[in-house]
Design a protein around this motif. Structure first.
Motif, PDB file in Angstrom:
ATOM      1  N   VAL A 195      -5.782   4.464  -4.629  1.00 54.64           N
ATOM      2  CA  VAL A 195      -5.913   3.002  -4.680  1.00 54.64           C
ATOM      3  C   VAL A 195      -4.750   2.457  -5.405  1.00 54.64           C
ATOM      4  N   ILE A 196      -3.931   1.531  -5.057  1.00 52.90           N
ATOM      5  CA  ILE A 196      -3.002   0.788  -5.562  1.00 52.90           C
ATOM      6  C   ILE A 196      -3.068  -0.713  -6.023  1.00 52.90           C
ATOM      7  N   VAL A 197      -2.304  -1.094  -6.845  1.00 59.69           N
ATOM      8  CA  VAL A 197      -2.290  -2.601  -7.145  1.00 59.69           C
ATOM      9  C   VAL A 197      -1.209  -3.541  -6.721  1.00 59.69           C
ATOM     10  N   SER A 198      -1.494  -4.464  -5.864  1.00 60.76           N
ATOM     11  CA  SER A 198      -0.303  -5.284  -5.439  1.00 60.76           C
ATOM     12  C   SER A 198      -0.637  -6.771  -5.504  1.00 60.76           C
ATOM     13  N   GLY A 202      -0.027  -8.361  -1.383  1.00 63.92           N
ATOM     14  CA  GLY A 202      -0.953  -7.643  -0.806  1.00 63.92           C
ATOM     15  C   GLY A 202      -0.230  -6.548   0.315  1.00 63.92           C
ATOM     16  N   SER A 203       0.201  -5.624  -0.441  1.00 64.40           N
ATOM     17  CA  SER A 203       1.062  -4.476   0.303  1.00 64.40           C
ATOM     18  C   SER A 203       0.327  -2.934  -0.054  1.00 64.40           C
ATOM     19  N   PHE A 204       0.750  -2.017   1.021  1.00 67.65           N
ATOM     20  CA  PHE A 204       0.343  -0.744   0.808  1.00 67.65           C
ATOM     21  C   PHE A 204       1.434   0.013   0.015  1.00 67.65           C
ATOM     22  N   GLY A 206       3.413   0.675  -3.204  1.00 69.03           N
ATOM     23  CA  GLY A 206       3.121   0.287  -4.867  1.00 69.03           C
ATOM     24  C   GLY A 206       4.431   0.739  -5.414  1.00 69.03           C
ATOM     25  N   ASP A 209       5.649   4.260  -5.328  1.00 72.40           N
ATOM     26  CA  ASP A 209       5.937   4.978  -4.052  1.00 72.40           C
ATOM     27  C   ASP A 209       7.205   5.649  -3.702  1.00 72.40           C
ATOM     28  N   VAL A 221      -1.959   5.646   0.735  1.00 75.67           N
ATOM     29  CA  VAL A 221      -2.674   4.686  -0.027  1.00 75.67           C
ATOM     30  C   VAL A 221      -3.483   4.156   0.997  1.00 75.67           C
ATOM     31  N   SER A 224      -5.306  -1.532  -1.222  1.00 80.13           N
ATOM     32  CA  SER A 224      -4.525  -2.198  -1.906  1.00 80.13           C
ATOM     33  C   SER A 224      -5.201  -3.404  -2.693  1.00 80.13           C
ATOM     34  N   ALA A 231      -9.071  -2.759  -9.066  1.00 79.89           N
ATOM     35  CA  ALA A 231      -8.642  -1.065  -8.907  1.00 79.89           C
ATOM     36  C   ALA A 231      -9.620  -0.329  -9.412  1.00 79.89           C
TER      37      ALA A 231
END
Length: 295
Positions: A195-198, A202-204, A206, A209, A221, A224, A231
């Motif tokens: 799980v990432i935070v964007s 809104g992107s996969f 992070g 990466d 990922v 997002s 998250a």
């Protein structure tokens, strides 16, 4: 004819240097577009040069305008540094402060800052907005945002940036099936979904990466999220793993996974427009935050 220059003329030039657009310059100075056009016409007569030429990319300064830009800025800096006749005490200050912050800095910085501000200057009203990368620069230049709390990588060019502290990431999960008898290698870690935070975009992809790819272990990922709070909640109710800033932990339902190697941390900063560098309230806010995180 330079002796005919007025302060308003200089402010008009400064706004055109900043924005390269008559409409935006007018909004910044709280005047009409016609007023800016008339000022520019007068300036062309006084200085004997076109100064700014309209192109498909906005109003572009002439070579002469570029030559005098530093002189104009220095004069305005000196004018803005003239102290007022009377400085209000913090208890008397009445104004609205607009703070733009990431969800992380809202929780770690802004919450306590509001409490302290209520004691220091109780008549201050505060608007807190989420970080918005698309219009951030424009709003700061227009004066609709006073202070930004973000990371050093996202500070728009031309702002004053004050380093506050360095944050590090910790890896967490709610998946009790992951063994914690030893530090996990990146090879073991990247077998799990992330799980990432964007925020905002809104992107996969992070912030870590590129680092994972450089280590030879790209990660998968799966989710997002727009904020660290979201998250953490997603991680709490799943078998996935994720990196959360250390100051947002511990969090009920999540436990840390010790790793052999960690992605680099980041510097948290406060940013504001150069025009506010003599603002006593902004100075107090920055000093208060720095004292908190250096003690």
């Amino acid at each position: 004819m330079i002796d005919k220059l007025e302060i308003n003329h200089l402010r008009t030039l400064d706004a055109l240097y900043q924005f390269s657009n008559i409409s935006v310059a007018a909004e910044h100075l709280s005047v009409s577009q016609q007023a800016i056009s008339l000022q520019l016409k007068k300036l062309r007569i006084i200085l004997g040069d076109q100064l700014f030429v309209r192109t498909g990319h906005g109003m572009i300064p002439t070579p002469y305008a570029k030559e005098i830009e530093s002189h104009i800025q220095q004069i305005l800096i000196q004018i803005n540094s003239i102290p007022p006749a009377k400085i209000l005490s913090p208890q008397e200050i009445e104004r609205t402060l607009v703070i733009c912050a990431t969800d992380y800095t809202q929780e770690v910085i802004v919450t306590d800052l509001i409490r302290e501000l209520r004691q220091y200057a109780p008549k201050i009203k505060v608007i807190i907005t989420n970080i918005e990368h698309a219009n951030l620069t424009k709003k700061i230049h227009l004066g609709t945002i006073d202070l930004v709390f973000t990371t050093s990588a996202y500070v728009p060019e031309g702002l004053i940036s004050t380093p506050l502290f360095t944050e590090k990431y910790l890896c967490v999960t709610a998946n009790k099936a992951i063994k914690r008898t030893h530090d996990l290698s990146l090879e073991q870690l990247t077998k799990h979904d992330f799980v990432i935070v964007s925020p905002g975009i809104g992107s996969f992809i992070g912030s870590a990466d590129t680092w994972f790819e450089q280590q030879g272990f790209p990660r998968q990922v799966t989710v997002s999220a727009p904020s660290f709070h979201m998250a953490k909640e997603i991680l709490k109710h799943s078998d996935m793993v994720g990196f959360i800033p250390s100051r947002l932990l511990p969090y009920e339902g999540l436990f840390e996974l010790p790793l052999e190697k960690y992605p680099p941390g980041y510097q948290v900063v406060a940013a504001h427009h150069p025009n506010t560098k003599n603002d006593l309230l902004i100075s107090w806010l920055l000093d208060s935050i720095q004292k908190k995180f250096t003690n």
